[in-house]
Write a protein that holds these residues in place. Structure first.
Motif, mmCIF file in Angstrom:
data_model
loop_
_atom_site.group_PDB
_atom_site.id
_atom_site.type_symbol
_atom_site.label_atom_id
_atom_site.label_comp_id
_atom_site.label_asym_id
_atom_site.label_seq_id
_atom_site.Cartn_x
_atom_site.Cartn_y
_atom_site.Cartn_z
ATOM 1 N N CYS A 93 0.809 -1.226 0.000
ATOM 2 C CA CYS A 93 0.000 0.000 0.000
ATOM 3 C C CYS A 93 0.839 1.272 0.000
ATOM 4 N N ARG A 94 2.158 1.127 0.050
ATOM 5 C CA ARG A 94 3.112 2.243 0.013
ATOM 6 C C ARG A 94 3.064 3.174 1.231
ATOM 7 N N THR A 95 2.501 2.703 2.323
ATOM 8 C CA THR A 95 2.534 3.468 3.567
ATOM 9 C C THR A 95 3.981 3.547 4.051
ATOM 10 N N HIS A 96 4.420 4.727 4.460
ATOM 11 C CA HIS A 96 5.794 4.912 4.947
ATOM 12 C C HIS A 96 6.007 4.113 6.229
ATOM 13 N N LEU A 97 7.176 3.438 6.317
ATOM 14 C CA LEU A 97 7.482 2.613 7.486
ATOM 15 C C LEU A 97 8.754 3.031 8.218
ATOM 16 N N ALA A 98 9.786 3.422 7.487
ATOM 17 C CA ALA A 98 11.059 3.731 8.141
ATOM 18 C C ALA A 98 11.952 4.541 7.221
ATOM 19 N N LEU A 99 12.945 5.162 7.843
ATOM 20 C CA LEU A 99 13.950 5.912 7.095
ATOM 21 C C LEU A 99 15.234 5.095 6.963
ATOM 22 N N TYR A 100 15.898 5.271 5.844
ATOM 23 C CA TYR A 100 17.182 4.616 5.609
ATOM 24 C C TYR A 100 18.164 4.937 6.739
ATOM 25 N N ASP A 101 18.143 6.163 7.223
ATOM 26 C CA ASP A 101 19.071 6.589 8.283
ATOM 27 C C ASP A 101 18.851 5.868 9.606
ATOM 28 N N ASP A 102 17.713 5.196 9.769
ATOM 29 C CA ASP A 102 17.419 4.487 11.014
ATOM 30 C C ASP A 102 17.813 3.012 10.976
ATOM 31 N N ILE A 103 18.467 2.573 9.895
ATOM 32 C CA ILE A 103 18.935 1.177 9.817
ATOM 33 C C ILE A 103 20.109 0.988 10.766
ATOM 34 N N ILE A 104 20.010 -0.060 11.584
ATOM 35 C CA ILE A 104 21.094 -0.429 12.492
ATOM 36 C C ILE A 104 21.932 -1.547 11.868
ATOM 37 N N HIS A 132 13.954 -14.944 22.450
ATOM 38 C CA HIS A 132 13.569 -13.541 22.429
ATOM 39 C C HIS A 132 12.069 -13.432 22.663
ATOM 40 N N THR A 133 11.646 -12.337 23.274
ATOM 41 C CA THR A 133 10.238 -11.989 23.366
ATOM 42 C C THR A 133 9.992 -10.974 22.254
ATOM 43 N N VAL A 134 9.110 -11.322 21.313
ATOM 44 C CA VAL A 134 8.880 -10.495 20.130
ATOM 45 C C VAL A 134 7.385 -10.337 19.864
ATOM 46 N N ALA A 135 7.079 -9.375 19.013
ATOM 47 C CA ALA A 135 5.717 -9.191 18.517
ATOM 48 C C ALA A 135 5.808 -8.891 17.034
ATOM 49 N N ASP A 136 4.985 -9.545 16.231
ATOM 50 C CA ASP A 136 4.936 -9.218 14.809
ATOM 51 C C ASP A 136 4.430 -7.796 14.667
ATOM 52 N N ILE A 137 4.888 -7.113 13.606
ATOM 53 C CA ILE A 137 4.396 -5.761 13.339
ATOM 54 C C ILE A 137 3.658 -5.757 12.004
ATOM 55 N N PHE A 138 2.574 -4.988 11.979
ATOM 56 C CA PHE A 138 1.674 -4.936 10.833
ATOM 57 C C PHE A 138 1.541 -3.510 10.335
ATOM 58 N N CYS A 139 1.494 -3.338 9.025
ATOM 59 C CA CYS A 139 1.286 -2.038 8.401
ATOM 60 C C CYS A 139 -0.106 -1.529 8.773
ATOM 61 N N VAL A 140 -0.202 -0.267 9.218
ATOM 62 C CA VAL A 140 -1.512 0.289 9.571
ATOM 63 C C VAL A 140 -2.340 0.609 8.337
ATOM 64 N N GLY A 141 -1.689 0.725 7.180
ATOM 65 C CA GLY A 141 -2.412 1.042 5.953
ATOM 66 C C GLY A 141 -3.211 -0.120 5.392
ATOM 67 N N CYS A 142 -2.595 -1.314 5.388
ATOM 68 C CA CYS A 142 -3.258 -2.461 4.756
ATOM 69 C C CYS A 142 -3.328 -3.700 5.641
ATOM 70 N N GLY A 143 -2.651 -3.671 6.790
ATOM 71 C CA GLY A 143 -2.694 -4.806 7.708
ATOM 72 C C GLY A 143 -1.709 -5.920 7.405
ATOM 73 N N SER A 144 -0.849 -5.744 6.412
ATOM 74 C CA SER A 144 0.138 -6.772 6.075
ATOM 75 C C SER A 144 1.194 -6.886 7.162
ATOM 76 N N MET A 145 1.610 -8.117 7.470
ATOM 77 C CA MET A 145 2.697 -8.343 8.407
ATOM 78 C C MET A 145 3.987 -7.962 7.676
#
Length: 129
Positions: A19-30, A65-78
């Motif tokens: 859906c092309r919803t923005h998720l992250a910036l290149y500068d935030d890659i670790i 690890h304790t984790v949670a899947d993350i989903f796009c708020v635009g379309c709900g895709s994991m």
């Protein structure tokens, strides 16, 4: 239900492939050395426009690890997962950070990483078992 609030980022952006919803910036890659079921995955310091799934314990290649899947708020895709807790001392740097699967996002140049079905083996993380 109210109106959806979406953060629009500026600069080199990773966005949802669907859906092309923005998720992250290149500068935030670790780290770019993570892997998922679909190939490459990147560890980000910060992601936006995602909602968390159920928190669960997962045994990954680097330990429990304790984790949670993350989903796009635009379309709900994991689109990846967030590290809540790392049980190994040398993995603590991951806590609070998120991983986006390259197969599920568009890069800053609008590219997408496609992987053949033969490569679709293994777990869900550069660490996942």
């Amino acid at each position: 239900m109210g109106r959806l609030f979406v953060v629009n980022l500026e600069g080199q952006i990773y966005s949802c492939k669907f859906c092309r919803t923005h998720l992250a910036l290149y500068d935030d890659i670790i780290s770019k050395s993570f892997h998922s079921r679909h190939g490459k995955a990147y560890l980000f310091n910060k992601v936006v426009n995602v909602c968390l799934g159920k928190i669960e314990e997962r045994l990954m290649m680097t330990g429990m690890h304790t984790v949670a899947d993350i989903f796009c708020v635009g379309c709900g895709s994991m689109v990846g997962w967030k590290y809540e807790t790392a049980h190994e001392k040398n993995q603590k740097y991951k806590e609070g950070k998120s991983v986006l699967e390259r197969f599920k996002v568009l890069g800053p140049d609008e590219s997408s990483h496609w992987v053949s079905h033969e490569a679709d083996t293994g777990g869900s993380e550069g660490d996942d078992v």
